[in-house]
Design a protein around this motif. Structure first.
Motif, PDB file in Angstrom:
ATOM      1  N   ASP A 289     -40.099  57.038 -26.701  1.00 29.85           N
ATOM      2  CA  ASP A 289     -40.160  57.603 -25.348  1.00 29.85           C
ATOM      3  C   ASP A 289     -40.411  56.543 -24.278  1.00 29.85           C
ATOM      4  O   ASP A 289     -41.105  56.793 -23.290  1.00 29.85           O
ATOM      5  CB  ASP A 289     -41.246  58.692 -25.247  1.00 29.85           C
ATOM      6  CG  ASP A 289     -41.054  59.790 -26.271  1.00 29.85           C
ATOM      7  OD1 ASP A 289     -39.886  60.178 -26.497  1.00 29.85           O
ATOM      8  OD2 ASP A 289     -42.045  60.235 -26.864  1.00 29.85           O
ATOM      9  N   GLU A 290     -39.833  55.362 -24.473  1.00 31.33           N
ATOM     10  CA  GLU A 290     -40.071  54.281 -23.529  1.00 31.33           C
ATOM     11  C   GLU A 290     -39.311  54.513 -22.220  1.00 31.33           C
ATOM     12  O   GLU A 290     -38.230  55.096 -22.199  1.00 31.33           O
ATOM     13  CB  GLU A 290     -39.688  52.924 -24.133  1.00 31.33           C
ATOM     14  CG  GLU A 290     -38.239  52.777 -24.517  1.00 31.33           C
ATOM     15  CD  GLU A 290     -37.911  53.317 -25.906  1.00 31.33           C
ATOM     16  OE1 GLU A 290     -36.708  53.331 -26.228  1.00 31.33           O
ATOM     17  OE2 GLU A 290     -38.799  53.745 -26.663  1.00 31.33           O
ATOM     18  N   ARG A 291     -39.953  54.067 -21.142  1.00 28.80           N
ATOM     19  CA  ARG A 291     -39.284  54.087 -19.833  1.00 28.80           C
ATOM     20  C   ARG A 291     -39.814  52.941 -18.995  1.00 28.80           C
ATOM     21  O   ARG A 291     -40.951  52.504 -19.140  1.00 28.80           O
ATOM     22  CB  ARG A 291     -39.429  55.415 -19.136  1.00 28.80           C
ATOM     23  CG  ARG A 291     -40.811  55.769 -18.715  1.00 28.80           C
ATOM     24  CD  ARG A 291     -40.797  57.091 -18.000  1.00 28.80           C
ATOM     25  NE  ARG A 291     -42.069  57.734 -18.207  1.00 28.80           N
ATOM     26  CZ  ARG A 291     -42.546  58.682 -17.465  1.00 28.80           C
ATOM     27  NH1 ARG A 291     -41.838  59.136 -16.460  1.00 28.80           N
ATOM     28  NH2 ARG A 291     -43.711  59.206 -17.703  1.00 28.80           N
ATOM     29  N   LEU A 292     -38.953  52.477 -18.123  1.00 27.35           N
ATOM     30  CA  LEU A 292     -39.260  51.335 -17.277  1.00 27.35           C
ATOM     31  C   LEU A 292     -39.433  51.798 -15.840  1.00 27.35           C
ATOM     32  O   LEU A 292     -38.617  52.566 -15.327  1.00 27.35           O
ATOM     33  CB  LEU A 292     -38.115  50.315 -17.352  1.00 27.35           C
ATOM     34  CG  LEU A 292     -38.305  49.019 -16.582  1.00 27.35           C
ATOM     35  CD1 LEU A 292     -39.431  48.205 -17.191  1.00 27.35           C
ATOM     36  CD2 LEU A 292     -37.014  48.223 -16.581  1.00 27.35           C
ATOM     37  N   ILE A 293     -40.492  51.337 -15.207  1.00 23.82           N
ATOM     38  CA  ILE A 293     -40.733  51.612 -13.793  1.00 23.82           C
ATOM     39  C   ILE A 293     -40.651  50.271 -13.076  1.00 23.82           C
ATOM     40  O   ILE A 293     -41.497  49.390 -13.312  1.00 23.82           O
ATOM     41  CB  ILE A 293     -42.116  52.273 -13.580  1.00 23.82           C
ATOM     42  CG1 ILE A 293     -42.197  53.566 -14.379  1.00 23.82           C
ATOM     43  CG2 ILE A 293     -42.376  52.500 -12.099  1.00 23.82           C
ATOM     44  CD1 ILE A 293     -43.611  54.074 -14.566  1.00 23.82           C
ATOM     45  N   ARG A 294     -39.648  50.099 -12.252  1.00 23.21           N
ATOM     46  CA  ARG A 294     -39.463  48.841 -11.530  1.00 23.21           C
ATOM     47  C   ARG A 294     -40.330  48.822 -10.280  1.00 23.21           C
ATOM     48  O   ARG A 294     -40.351  49.782  -9.523  1.00 23.21           O
ATOM     49  CB  ARG A 294     -37.996  48.669 -11.151  1.00 23.21           C
ATOM     50  CG  ARG A 294     -37.111  48.404 -12.335  1.00 23.21           C
ATOM     51  CD  ARG A 294     -35.622  48.372 -11.927  1.00 23.21           C
ATOM     52  NE  ARG A 294     -34.783  48.018 -13.049  1.00 23.21           N
ATOM     53  CZ  ARG A 294     -34.391  48.860 -14.001  1.00 23.21           C
ATOM     54  NH1 ARG A 294     -34.787  50.110 -13.963  1.00 23.21           N
ATOM     55  NH2 ARG A 294     -33.625  48.453 -14.989  1.00 23.21           N
ATOM     56  N   LEU A 295     -41.017  47.714 -10.069  1.00 28.80           N
ATOM     57  CA  LEU A 295     -41.851  47.552  -8.885  1.00 28.80           C
ATOM     58  C   LEU A 295     -41.295  46.465  -7.971  1.00 28.80           C
ATOM     59  O   LEU A 295     -41.996  45.964  -7.113  1.00 28.80           O
ATOM     60  CB  LEU A 295     -43.285  47.180  -9.297  1.00 28.80           C
ATOM     61  CG  LEU A 295     -43.995  48.179 -10.196  1.00 28.80           C
ATOM     62  CD1 LEU A 295     -45.347  47.645 -10.620  1.00 28.80           C
ATOM     63  CD2 LEU A 295     -44.150  49.511  -9.482  1.00 28.80           C
TER      64      LEU A 295
END
Length: 123
Positions: free
Chosen positions: A66-72
């Motif tokens: 369930d990986e997800r990436l949040i770009r900052l």
């Protein structure tokens, strides 16, 4: 930046925890002022992480899902996932929601913050 690049770092970290090289790995990948917020309520700075991993029992195996990436931005991102890890013996799996905050320094991704939130056991 894509999820696979940071996910690869997470796998490298978990593999180092399985083969007892975690102190070296996290000592090299964490920022100078990086911290880990662990499931048992402790906050460890980089030096304490390295010291604790020198004596930590290895994990036998692990799973990331369930990986997800949040770009900052271009130089910072958070990878969020469910981690499941097993030690030898009959001990139940350690399951937690995990987040790793990465920042780009000297053309490499460095870990600034890692946090575990345990998933309660059911049944």
């Amino acid at each position: 930046m894509d999820v696979d690049e940071l996910l690869d770092l997470e796998h490298q970290g978990w593999k180092s925890l399985c083969d007892s090289t975690g102190a070296d790995f996290y000592g090299s990948v964490m920022t100078e002022d990086g911290v880990m917020v662990l499931a048992h309520g402790e906050v460890l700075d980089r030096q304490a992480v390295v010291a604790s991993l020198d004596a930590a029992p290895p994990w036998r195996t692990y799973q990331i899902s369930d990986e997800r990436l949040i770009r900052l931005g271009d130089r910072d991102a958070i990878l969020v996932y469910t981690g499941r890890a097993y030690r030898d013996g009959a001990e139940p799996a350690f399951v937690a929601l995990m987040s790793s905050v990465y920042t780009r320094q000297d053309d490499a991704w460095r870990l600034a913050l890692y946090q575990q939130t345990p998933v309660p056991r059911t049944g």
